[in-house]
Design a protein around this motif. Structure first.
Motif, mmCIF file in Angstrom:
data_model
loop_
_atom_site.group_PDB
_atom_site.id
_atom_site.type_symbol
_atom_site.label_atom_id
_atom_site.label_comp_id
_atom_site.label_asym_id
_atom_site.label_seq_id
_atom_site.Cartn_x
_atom_site.Cartn_y
_atom_site.Cartn_z
ATOM 1 N N VAL A 46 -1.086 -9.937 16.546
ATOM 2 C CA VAL A 46 -1.409 -8.649 15.935
ATOM 3 C C VAL A 46 -0.459 -8.371 14.777
ATOM 4 O O VAL A 46 0.768 -8.438 14.935
ATOM 5 C CB VAL A 46 -1.313 -7.522 16.980
ATOM 6 N N SER A 47 -1.006 -8.041 13.632
ATOM 7 C CA SER A 47 -0.205 -7.681 12.464
ATOM 8 C C SER A 47 0.055 -6.182 12.460
ATOM 9 O O SER A 47 -0.842 -5.379 12.740
ATOM 10 C CB SER A 47 -0.937 -8.081 11.180
ATOM 11 N N LEU A 48 1.296 -5.801 12.126
ATOM 12 C CA LEU A 48 1.683 -4.391 12.045
ATOM 13 C C LEU A 48 2.196 -4.083 10.626
ATOM 14 O O LEU A 48 3.389 -3.903 10.394
ATOM 15 C CB LEU A 48 2.772 -4.071 13.077
ATOM 16 N N ALA A 54 7.480 0.493 6.964
ATOM 17 C CA ALA A 54 8.453 1.508 7.380
ATOM 18 C C ALA A 54 9.838 0.925 7.600
ATOM 19 O O ALA A 54 10.842 1.642 7.465
ATOM 20 C CB ALA A 54 7.964 2.197 8.650
ATOM 21 N N THR A 55 9.918 -0.366 7.929
ATOM 22 C CA THR A 55 11.211 -0.982 8.220
ATOM 23 C C THR A 55 11.691 -1.901 7.106
ATOM 24 O O THR A 55 12.738 -2.538 7.239
ATOM 25 C CB THR A 55 11.133 -1.774 9.539
ATOM 26 N N GLY A 56 10.938 -1.983 6.028
ATOM 27 C CA GLY A 56 11.404 -2.703 4.849
ATOM 28 C C GLY A 56 11.347 -4.208 4.945
ATOM 29 O O GLY A 56 12.167 -4.901 4.340
ATOM 30 N N VAL A 57 10.357 -4.755 5.675
ATOM 31 C CA VAL A 57 10.185 -6.204 5.724
ATOM 32 C C VAL A 57 8.774 -6.545 5.254
ATOM 33 O O VAL A 57 7.911 -5.673 5.117
ATOM 34 C CB VAL A 57 10.433 -6.761 7.146
ATOM 35 N N ALA A 58 8.539 -7.827 5.019
ATOM 36 C CA ALA A 58 7.255 -8.242 4.461
ATOM 37 C C ALA A 58 6.138 -8.217 5.497
ATOM 38 O O ALA A 58 4.990 -7.901 5.163
ATOM 39 C CB ALA A 58 7.384 -9.648 3.874
ATOM 40 N N ALA A 59 6.443 -8.565 6.734
ATOM 41 C CA ALA A 59 5.395 -8.645 7.757
ATOM 42 C C ALA A 59 6.026 -8.589 9.143
ATOM 43 O O ALA A 59 7.157 -9.050 9.344
ATOM 44 C CB ALA A 59 4.590 -9.928 7.603
ATOM 45 N N ILE A 60 5.282 -8.009 10.070
ATOM 46 C CA ILE A 60 5.629 -8.059 11.491
ATOM 47 C C ILE A 60 4.384 -8.512 12.244
ATOM 48 O O ILE A 60 3.300 -7.935 12.092
ATOM 49 C CB ILE A 60 6.074 -6.687 12.040
ATOM 50 N N PRO A 364 13.435 -7.524 2.316
ATOM 51 C CA PRO A 364 12.031 -7.297 1.951
ATOM 52 C C PRO A 364 11.132 -8.532 2.059
ATOM 53 O O PRO A 364 9.915 -8.391 2.156
ATOM 54 C CB PRO A 364 12.121 -6.820 0.494
ATOM 55 N N GLN A 365 11.715 -9.720 2.048
ATOM 56 C CA GLN A 365 10.899 -10.935 2.147
ATOM 57 C C GLN A 365 10.772 -11.456 3.575
ATOM 58 O O GLN A 365 10.090 -12.456 3.809
ATOM 59 C CB GLN A 365 11.502 -12.039 1.259
#
Length: 399
Positions: A46-48, A54-60, A364-365
């Motif tokens: 599942v992608s969030l 909101a947490t400043g990253v590229a993908a979770i 961010p990456q």
């Protein structure tokens, strides 16, 4: 608490036996085995994107194990797999010919299985898997549960025909009692933790877990840069970290082990540089992770393949359950039990700390992978903590 891995073995190759257990050929064998299992299906990744922004990253990405093989937990991949492997090996020895998975339900193999009893200690999920595996092959099972295992979780194991044995004390006390009685009665212990002289069967349990990380790597758009995985005795963390180390070599993602602060046996082992037993204190809400002594195999792997160790508190575990149930805009809701979201809770704590972010080169990456290791395996407890039922959460769809 947070610390980087400073063990002398850090980033060294796995021991040959561990590389063989968790490697590509072994994990392909696990997937071949699963093709013969009822209810087998890949669990979703599942992608969030809302939480990532909101947490400043590229993908979770969250590997959601809440529906694995109808048992509601990643543990369905371990105990049952080990039981079936052990029955096939016993049949091979007795029949004088190699017995493969397609003959599992033949009369000859079933007759052999009927004379076997498989036992284990459990916080809930592993015992359910062992009991299911025994029922599948026609064997008996005896499952030892400690005082902290809820009646609902006990009932969920018993429905597979297991003999349930209550033990006073903690999970570690139930492990000792299961071992003692099994030796007296000639039962086969299928434990998800290891100790000196007992490694092969826990290795099979961990081998079963490699299926989920193989699925995740096929499903994810790009390889992760950071993987946060929770630990009890360390089996799932070591299985994932070890497989990633083999699959990616020097290009592997950073791997962070997340412990409950009240049962931080791997964190303290990492701090000491060798396996330690942590004292029993107040119980943790993260019941599936309430272990006070690490698996020796798991530590041997994690001392090499983990890059950092951290802890989360009780409120972190509850907060992440609620956050997944009522997610950021555009994100789907996920039902995750008390121990299920602990890896994500570790990431969120790290993302909120400039020191941890810097130590982990997270920015961010970064592409984050976590595992929701269980759904609502105790629906009543889930409702008590989250405020709504699992059914209500799933009916919400995307936020």
């Amino acid at each position: 608490m947070f610390l980087l891995n400073t063990h002398p073995d850090h980033r060294s190759p796995l021991d040959l036996i561990d590389a063989d257990t968790l490697g590509l050929e072994a994990s392909e064998g696990v997937e071949r085995h699963l093709r013969y299992r009822d209810n087998n299906a890949e669990t979703p990744l599942v992608s969030l994107p809302g939480l990532a922004a909101a947490t400043g990253v590229a993908a979770i990405h969250v590997k959601d194990e809440g529906q694995r093989l109808g048992l509601g937990s990643f543990k369905a991949l371990g105990g049952a797999y080990a039981v079936i492997r052990l029955v096939l090996e016993e049949a091979t020895a007795r029949l004088g010919q190699v017995v493969e998975m397609e003959r599992l339900h033949s009369p000859a193999v079933r007759q052999i299985a009927q004379g076997m009893t498989f036992a284990c200690a459990t916080d809930g999920n592993h015992g359910r898997s062992v009991a299911q595996g025994a029922q599948l092959v026609g064997a008996r099972s005896a499952i030892f549960v400690h005082a902290g295992v809820s009646d609902e979780r006990v009932a969920a194991i018993a429905r597979f025909g297991a003999e349930m044995i209550r033990v006073d004390g903690s999970y570690d006390d139930s492990v000792k009692e299961a071992t003692r009685i099994s030796e007296e009665r000639g039962w086969t212990i299928v434990s998800d933790t290891s100790w000196p002289g007992y490694e092969r069967i826990p290795g099979l349990v961990m081998q079963g877990y490699t299926a989920l990380i193989r699925e995740a790597l096929r499903q994810i758009p790009e390889p992760p840069s950071h993987v946060f995985v929770q630990a009890g005795v360390g089996g799932i963390a070591a299985a994932v970290a070890g497989h990633l180390a083999i699959a990616f070599g020097e290009r592997r993602p950073l791997f962070i082990v997340v412990d409950p602060a009240r049962a931080a046996c791997l964190f303290e082992t990492a701090r000491a540089g060798h396996p330690v037993v942590v004292p029993h204190g107040e119980p943790t809400i993260m019941a599936m992770l309430e272990c006070y002594e690490p698996s020796r195999i798991a530590w041997r792997i994690l001392s090499r393949a983990a890059d950092a160790f951290m802890t989360v508190d009780e409120e972190d575990a509850v907060s992440v359950m609620r956050r997944l149930a009522d997610p950021a805009a555009g994100d789907p809701a996920i039902v995750s039990g008390e121990s299920g979201g602990v890896g994500l809770a570790g990431f969120l704590r790290a993302a909120a700390s400039s020191e941890m972010k810097a130590a982990l080169s997270m920015g961010p990456q970064s592409r984050i992978l976590v595992i929701s290791t269980e759904g609502a395996t105790d629906a009543g407890r889930y409702r008590e903590l989250v405020g709504v039922s699992p059914t209500e959460v799933l009916s919400r769809g995307a936020a």
